[in-house]
Scaffold this motif. Structure first.
Motif, PDB file in Angstrom:
ATOM      1  N   UNK A   1       0.823  -1.216   0.000  1.00 27.56           N
ATOM      2  CA  UNK A   1       0.000   0.000   0.000  1.00 27.56           C
ATOM      3  C   UNK A   1       0.854   1.262   0.000  1.00 27.56           C
ATOM      4  N   UNK A   2       2.110   1.133  -0.451  1.00 28.63           N
ATOM      5  CA  UNK A   2       3.025   2.275  -0.532  1.00 28.63           C
ATOM      6  C   UNK A   2       3.055   3.091   0.763  1.00 28.63           C
ATOM      7  N   UNK A   3       3.197   2.407   1.878  1.00 36.14           N
ATOM      8  CA  UNK A   3       3.257   3.073   3.175  1.00 36.14           C
ATOM      9  C   UNK A   3       4.435   4.045   3.196  1.00 36.14           C
ATOM     10  N   UNK A   4       4.211   5.294   3.618  1.00 40.25           N
ATOM     11  CA  UNK A   4       5.325   6.235   3.739  1.00 40.25           C
ATOM     12  C   UNK A   4       6.399   5.683   4.681  1.00 40.25           C
TER      13      UNK A   4
ATOM     14  N   UNK B   1      -6.774  -1.318   5.853  1.00 35.17           N
ATOM     15  CA  UNK B   1      -8.137  -0.930   5.502  1.00 35.17           C
ATOM     16  C   UNK B   1      -8.062   0.191   4.478  1.00 35.17           C
ATOM     17  N   UNK B   2      -8.725   0.005   3.335  1.00 38.34           N
ATOM     18  CA  UNK B   2      -8.596   0.916   2.196  1.00 38.34           C
ATOM     19  C   UNK B   2      -9.139   2.315   2.455  1.00 38.34           C
ATOM     20  N   UNK B   3     -10.003   2.468   3.460  1.00 37.55           N
ATOM     21  CA  UNK B   3     -10.467   3.791   3.853  1.00 37.55           C
ATOM     22  C   UNK B   3     -11.293   4.490   2.797  1.00 37.55           C
ATOM     23  N   UNK B   4     -11.261   5.792   2.670  1.00 36.23           N
ATOM     24  CA  UNK B   4     -10.304   6.651   3.355  1.00 36.23           C
ATOM     25  C   UNK B   4     -10.685   6.923   4.811  1.00 36.23           C
ATOM     26  N   UNK B   5      -9.741   7.176   5.680  1.00 39.04           N
ATOM     27  CA  UNK B   5      -8.307   7.141   5.427  1.00 39.04           C
ATOM     28  C   UNK B   5      -7.810   5.696   5.328  1.00 39.04           C
TER      29      UNK B   5
ATOM     30  N   UNK C   1      -4.362   9.903   4.322  1.00 37.26           N
ATOM     31  CA  UNK C   1      -5.747  10.325   4.537  1.00 37.26           C
ATOM     32  C   UNK C   1      -6.700   9.944   3.419  1.00 37.26           C
ATOM     33  N   UNK C   2      -6.309  10.095   2.169  1.00 39.39           N
ATOM     34  CA  UNK C   2      -7.219   9.816   1.062  1.00 39.39           C
ATOM     35  C   UNK C   2      -7.338   8.335   0.781  1.00 39.39           C
ATOM     36  N   UNK C   3      -8.104   8.002  -0.252  1.00 37.46           N
ATOM     37  CA  UNK C   3      -8.233   6.602  -0.662  1.00 37.46           C
ATOM     38  C   UNK C   3      -6.976   6.081  -1.327  1.00 37.46           C
TER      39      UNK C   3
END
Length: 143
Positions: free
Chosen positions: A27-30, A67-71, A138-140
């Motif tokens: 999920x390309x986590x920062x 969890x895909x969220x958002x967030x 924060x976003x999807x």
């Protein structure tokens, strides 16, 4: 929810972190967020390895779900069948005191509580379950 069950031994920490990182990287986590999560997971897992089954060794299960969220949030649960222990029940250390004045212990779980968005403990069906929740972005999709 993906899961890993492994003997609760400090020498397995690298496998635990690799498992969590594998989930986060999808999920390309920062990187900064991933580092905070890794430190929190390390703190909780090492405590399980050191104290849950004293004396003896048992298993730890790490469950991870994004969890895909958002967030977009990650939920990580660390479970063990060891002695019931709620690490959140102890009062936070007084970090305004000098190192000499402070009581020993409690700084690791304090750090976990400060870096995660939500930390919860429950004892259910003979298991200690500590849940960590952290927002990845924060976003999807990554902002």
């Amino acid at each position: 929810m993906q899961s890993l069950t492994i003997p609760a031994a400090v020498e397995n920490l690298d496998k635990v972190i690799a498992f969590v990182d594998q989930q986060l990287e999808q999920f390309q986590c920062p990187m900064e967020t991933q580092f905070q999560i890794d430190v929190a997971v390390e703190e909780i897992y090492v405590n399980i390895a050191h104290y849950a089954y004293t004396p003896g060794v048992g298993d730890a299960t790490i469950r991870c779900e994004v969890e895909a969220g958002p967030p977009v949030q990650v939920v990580i649960e660390l479970l063990d069948n060891g002695v019931p222990y709620d690490p959140l029940a102890k009062a936070d250390p007084d970090v305004t005191l000098s190192l000499e004045e402070r009581e020993i212990g409690g700084l690791g779980i304090f750090m976990v509580k400060q870096t995660m968005d939500h930390v919860a403990y429950r004892y259910e069906n003979g298991k200690n379950i500590l849940t960590l929740r952290k927002t990845l972005y924060q976003g999807g999709t990554q902002d």
